[in-house]
Each structure stands twice: as C-alpha cells, then as structure tokens.
Design a protein around this motif. Structure first.
Motif, PDB file in Angstrom:
ATOM      1  N   TYR A 245       0.821  -1.212   0.000  1.00 17.03           N
ATOM      2  CA  TYR A 245       0.000   0.000   0.000  1.00 17.03           C
ATOM      3  C   TYR A 245       0.857   1.265   0.000  1.00 17.03           C
ATOM      4  O   TYR A 245       0.499   2.265  -0.647  1.00 17.03           O
ATOM      5  CB  TYR A 245      -0.941  -0.006   1.204  1.00 17.03           C
ATOM      6  CG  TYR A 245      -2.067  -1.009   1.078  1.00 17.03           C
ATOM      7  CD1 TYR A 245      -2.925  -0.975  -0.025  1.00 17.03           C
ATOM      8  CD2 TYR A 245      -2.280  -1.982   2.044  1.00 17.03           C
ATOM      9  CE1 TYR A 245      -3.959  -1.881  -0.145  1.00 17.03           C
ATOM     10  CE2 TYR A 245      -3.316  -2.902   1.933  1.00 17.03           C
ATOM     11  CZ  TYR A 245      -4.150  -2.848   0.828  1.00 17.03           C
ATOM     12  OH  TYR A 245      -5.179  -3.746   0.706  1.00 17.03           O
ATOM     13  N   ASN A 246       1.973   1.239   0.722  1.00 14.08           N
ATOM     14  CA  ASN A 246       2.863   2.403   0.734  1.00 14.08           C
ATOM     15  C   ASN A 246       3.395   2.705  -0.660  1.00 14.08           C
ATOM     16  O   ASN A 246       3.450   3.868  -1.089  1.00 14.08           O
ATOM     17  CB  ASN A 246       4.040   2.163   1.683  1.00 14.08           C
ATOM     18  CG  ASN A 246       3.638   2.288   3.143  1.00 14.08           C
ATOM     19  OD1 ASN A 246       2.548   2.762   3.459  1.00 14.08           O
ATOM     20  ND2 ASN A 246       4.511   1.853   4.038  1.00 14.08           N
ATOM     21  N   ARG A 247       3.778   1.667  -1.397  1.00 13.05           N
ATOM     22  CA  ARG A 247       4.316   1.853  -2.748  1.00 13.05           C
ATOM     23  C   ARG A 247       3.215   2.304  -3.707  1.00 13.05           C
ATOM     24  O   ARG A 247       3.459   3.133  -4.598  1.00 13.05           O
ATOM     25  CB  ARG A 247       4.982   0.572  -3.245  1.00 13.05           C
ATOM     26  CG  ARG A 247       6.256   0.226  -2.464  1.00 13.05           C
ATOM     27  CD  ARG A 247       6.902  -1.054  -2.973  1.00 13.05           C
ATOM     28  NE  ARG A 247       7.533  -0.873  -4.265  1.00 13.05           N
ATOM     29  CZ  ARG A 247       8.815  -0.522  -4.451  1.00 13.05           C
ATOM     30  NH1 ARG A 247       9.600  -0.305  -3.402  1.00 13.05           N
ATOM     31  NH2 ARG A 247       9.304  -0.395  -5.671  1.00 13.05           N
ATOM     32  N   LYS A 249       0.614   4.143  -2.904  1.00 14.50           N
ATOM     33  CA  LYS A 249       0.328   5.547  -2.605  1.00 14.50           C
ATOM     34  C   LYS A 249       1.388   6.473  -3.181  1.00 14.50           C
ATOM     35  O   LYS A 249       1.098   7.599  -3.598  1.00 14.50           O
ATOM     36  CB  LYS A 249       0.240   5.744  -1.086  1.00 14.50           C
ATOM     37  CG  LYS A 249      -1.021   5.150  -0.471  1.00 14.50           C
ATOM     38  CD  LYS A 249      -1.007   5.279   1.044  1.00 14.50           C
ATOM     39  CE  LYS A 249      -2.217   4.583   1.668  1.00 14.50           C
ATOM     40  NZ  LYS A 249      -2.162   4.621   3.153  1.00 14.50           N
ATOM     41  N   LYS A 250       2.628   6.011  -3.202  1.00 17.97           N
ATOM     42  CA  LYS A 250       3.736   6.809  -3.742  1.00 17.97           C
ATOM     43  C   LYS A 250       3.833   6.698  -5.260  1.00 17.97           C
ATOM     44  O   LYS A 250       4.709   7.300  -5.885  1.00 17.97           O
ATOM     45  CB  LYS A 250       5.056   6.329  -3.134  1.00 17.97           C
ATOM     46  CG  LYS A 250       5.317   6.824  -1.731  1.00 17.97           C
ATOM     47  CD  LYS A 250       5.909   8.234  -1.757  1.00 17.97           C
ATOM     48  CE  LYS A 250       6.360   8.632  -0.357  1.00 17.97           C
ATOM     49  NZ  LYS A 250       6.998   9.981  -0.367  1.00 17.97           N
ATOM     50  N   LYS A 311       0.647  -0.099   9.779  1.00 16.98           N
ATOM     51  CA  LYS A 311       0.984   1.293   9.484  1.00 16.98           C
ATOM     52  C   LYS A 311       2.469   1.507   9.771  1.00 16.98           C
ATOM     53  O   LYS A 311       2.920   1.397  10.912  1.00 16.98           O
ATOM     54  CB  LYS A 311       0.147   2.241  10.346  1.00 16.98           C
ATOM     55  CG  LYS A 311      -1.362   2.048  10.213  1.00 16.98           C
ATOM     56  CD  LYS A 311      -1.858   2.320   8.812  1.00 16.98           C
ATOM     57  CE  LYS A 311      -3.378   2.152   8.727  1.00 16.98           C
ATOM     58  NZ  LYS A 311      -3.880   2.345   7.354  1.00 16.98           N
ATOM     59  N   ASP A 313       6.489   3.008   7.637  1.00 14.14           N
ATOM     60  CA  ASP A 313       7.060   3.731   6.493  1.00 14.14           C
ATOM     61  C   ASP A 313       8.093   2.878   5.745  1.00 14.14           C
ATOM     62  O   ASP A 313       9.091   3.385   5.244  1.00 14.14           O
ATOM     63  CB  ASP A 313       7.672   5.064   6.934  1.00 14.14           C
ATOM     64  CG  ASP A 313       8.693   4.900   8.056  1.00 14.14           C
ATOM     65  OD1 ASP A 313       8.881   3.750   8.527  1.00 14.14           O
ATOM     66  OD2 ASP A 313       9.309   5.905   8.455  1.00 14.14           O
ATOM     67  N   TYR A 315       9.212   0.669   2.527  1.00  8.70           N
ATOM     68  CA  TYR A 315       8.914   0.615   1.095  1.00  8.70           C
ATOM     69  C   TYR A 315       9.621  -0.557   0.404  1.00  8.70           C
ATOM     70  O   TYR A 315       9.375  -0.813  -0.780  1.00  8.70           O
ATOM     71  CB  TYR A 315       9.338   1.924   0.412  1.00  8.70           C
ATOM     72  CG  TYR A 315       8.457   3.093   0.789  1.00  8.70           C
ATOM     73  CD1 TYR A 315       7.332   3.409   0.040  1.00  8.70           C
ATOM     74  CD2 TYR A 315       8.751   3.865   1.915  1.00  8.70           C
ATOM     75  CE1 TYR A 315       6.516   4.471   0.394  1.00  8.70           C
ATOM     76  CE2 TYR A 315       7.939   4.930   2.272  1.00  8.70           C
ATOM     77  CZ  TYR A 315       6.823   5.226   1.515  1.00  8.70           C
ATOM     78  OH  TYR A 315       6.010   6.280   1.866  1.00  8.70           O
ATOM     79  N   ARG A 329      13.292   1.371   4.835  1.00 10.68           N
ATOM     80  CA  ARG A 329      12.561   2.603   4.533  1.00 10.68           C
ATOM     81  C   ARG A 329      13.062   3.266   3.257  1.00 10.68           C
ATOM     82  O   ARG A 329      12.289   3.901   2.538  1.00 10.68           O
ATOM     83  CB  ARG A 329      12.700   3.587   5.700  1.00 10.68           C
ATOM     84  CG  ARG A 329      12.046   3.098   6.982  1.00 10.68           C
ATOM     85  CD  ARG A 329      12.359   3.995   8.156  1.00 10.68           C
ATOM     86  NE  ARG A 329      11.649   3.570   9.362  1.00 10.68           N
ATOM     87  CZ  ARG A 329      12.050   2.575  10.147  1.00 10.68           C
ATOM     88  NH1 ARG A 329      13.163   1.913   9.870  1.00 10.68           N
ATOM     89  NH2 ARG A 329      11.330   2.240  11.213  1.00 10.68           N
TER      90      ARG A 329
END
Length: 348
Positions: A245-247, A249-250, A311, A313, A315, A329
């Motif tokens: 999900y982090n990737r 969103k970025k 949740k 940070d 990646y 990170r």
C-alpha cells in the motif's frame, strides 16, 4: 541296489521335493491373491471406470493403480462371484487395504454415489495447481476443469465485475480449505463448492471492509494473493501488505518477484534480468499499480492482512531465506539489506 537304481531313486526324490516345494509355493501365492495389496492403512484413490469397459480392462486399470496383485485372478474371482459382465462404470473410492472380493463387490453394486474424498487445497495454490492436484487424484479432467473455470457460468456477486476474458478468471476465488468431495461430482460442482466457501469469507470479512480502506473486493484479493506468495510467517503478512500500500500511494512500481513468476508460469529461485522484462500485465516490474488479477488463491490470514495492513514507512523488503524478511525505509537501506543477506548465504 546298484548304482543306476540308486541314482534313479535320488533323482525321483529330488523331483518329488521340487514338486512339493512348487505346490506349497503356488498354494501360498494363491492364498496371497485373496489378501489386500497392503494390510497397512493406505490412502484412498479415485478410480474412474469408463462405460463399456470389460472385466479384463477393469482388471488392467486396477493393476495399474496397484490395487490388485494379479489381473487374471481378478477376472477369475469376478466369474466365481458371478460379477463378470456386471461391473458398473463410474468413479470409485478404493484403497490397497481392500481385498479383491471387496473391490469386485463394490464395483458390481455400483456403490460410488456415497463415496466422498477428503481433499485439502493449500493456501497459495493457483487454479492450475488445483486442477492438477484434483486430476492426479482422479476427481477431474485437468483440461476440462480449467475450461469450466474460465468459461463456466457462475452466479456470484463477487464475480460480477470480473471480466470473462481475464486470464485465469477465477484465480483468487477458489478458496483454500479442506473439502469433502463426492467422487461423482463433476468439474463445475467442485468449482462451485470452492466458490461457495469463498462467498462465506466474502460476506463476513471482505464485503463491508474493503471500502473502508478505499479498495474494491477484487483489489483486496489481488493484494492478498501477493501477500500469500511473499509471506511465510503470519506476523509479517500485515507488514508486507503495508509495503504494498505504501508503494501504491507513492505511485512506485511494486516490483514483486511472485508477479513475474506468475507471468512466466513457473517458480524460479533466481529471476534473470530477461525474466523481469516479460511482457505481461501481471509483471509489476514493468507496469505500475496492481497486476490485473490475483496471482494465487490466498488464505484467510492473507486476506485479513490485506484488509488490515500495518501502518509503517517501509517501502522495501528482502527475504533472508529462513522465512523472515528485512524491511527497509529507503533504497539505500534496501541495498545494504541485500548485501547482508548475500553475505549470510555465502557463509552457508
């Protein structure tokens, strides 16, 4: 008694001894044919007897499955039991600890409708894996199973928005579980059993929770399928989901190896540079966002991880080779982690 008479008598005695030995051996062998191939607990197998098969053909089929010791003995016993020509076509659940008479009586009575085979479909199996396993057991025709899975009509709400022409259309929706499958069930009936099990999970876990994190149910299944292929330890599943999900969103490419392996149609310990360039909508090294569909059938824990990602940070992550991962990170930290793993592996 002269030497000739003595020699003749000796030969006669030897002949008698040999004949007695052969008779005893034949008697033991004959008696053994009544006994099961194995007296130990053995796995049951599904034997499909086609319509029109003669007793001889059935005997040959059973011998190939190592369920009987001798084809001609089976034919002879069928005649003695007045079952010759009366053996019925169908699928039968048989095992090596059944006697010849028990097998004959079961097939002659056509007792296959009550037979149920216990099958466990592991998490992470693809539709092709499932088809292959069920075919090896004897429950389905592999090609027909795949054809029905792709083109069959299935009335489930979670399939409504999935294109009929999507490759491996039901991938992700044949829920991994233990099933008790009637041996006479056809390919569509077996697929429906798995879809109904997924429907239970969909209604209780996915349906109302996917929208809470801004995902469609299909996207949740896609993420869960990737988590299933990447994670070994349950505690890492939410962390890996969080990385995905982090990737996203970025707007970074996911660059996940299992998606490439799915595109290639084979598992590889090490992917080559050429592999990473494979032209496929499943290749997340070449395309942004999620692949166009799930890459396997995920279990409940991976689905829950996709719905409840950690949740953080992170990646990046790299597998240590022992089931755990190093999460990073930054790309610099990721390169350092890769070198660390390489050094650990070189020491082994």
């Amino acid at each position: 008694m002269n030497k000739v008479e003595t020699k003749g008598k000796s030969k006669f005695i030897i002949l008698v001894v040999v004949l007695i030995f052969l008779f005893i051996s034949a008697s033991f062998y004959y008696q053994s044919l009544f006994k099961p191939v194995s007296t130990r607990a053995s796995e049951e197998v599904v034997v499909n007897i086609p319509s029109g098969y003669s007793t001889h053909q059935i005997a040959k089929l059973l011998k190939q499955e190592n369920l009987i010791k001798n084809e001609w003995f089976f034919v002879w016993r069928a005649k003695i039991l007045k079952a010759d020509g009366k053996l019925k076509a169908g699928k039968y659940l048989l095992s090596q600890n059944m006697t010849v008479d028990q097998i004959i009586e079961k097939i002659a009575a056509g007792k296959s409708e009550m037979d149920v085979f216990k099958v466990t479909i592991p998490e992470g199996y693809t539709v092709k894996d499932i088809a292959k396993k069920l075919a090896q057991i004897g429950l389905v025709d592999e090609k027909k199973f795949l054809e029905v899975a792709q083109n069959g009509d299935f009335e489930y709400s979670f399939l409504k928005n999935i294109p009929r022409d999507r490759p491996n259309r039901l991938e992700g929706y044949l829920f991994p579980d233990t099933y008790f499958i009637p041996v006479n069930a056809d390919e569509k009936e077996i697929i429906n059993m798995m879809l109904k099990r997924f429907e239970e999970v969909y209604n209780t876990v996915i349906k109302y929770n996917a929208q809470k994190i801004g995902m469609t149910p299909d996207e949740i299944v896609i993420v869960a399928s990737i988590v299933e292929k990447e994670a070994v330890l349950d505690r890492e599943r939410p962390i890996i989901a969080g990385v995905i999900y982090n990737r996203l969103k970025k707007k970074m490419k996911l660059e996940l190896c299992p998606t490439v392996e799915y595109a290639l149609g084979t598992h590889k310990e090490v992917l080559s540079y050429q592999d990473l360039k494979v032209d496929s909508p499943y290749n997340t090294y070449e395309h942004y966002g999620l692949p166009i569909g799930p890459i396997c059938n995920p279990g409940l824990k991976s689905i829950e991880a996709a719905l409840n990602p950690s949740k953080h940070d992170y990646y990046y992550f790299v597998a240590r080779g022992d089931g755990t991962h190093i999460f990073s990170r930054t790309y610099g930290e990721h390169l350092k982690a890769q070198r660390e793993v390489e050094m650990e592996q070189n020491k082994k």
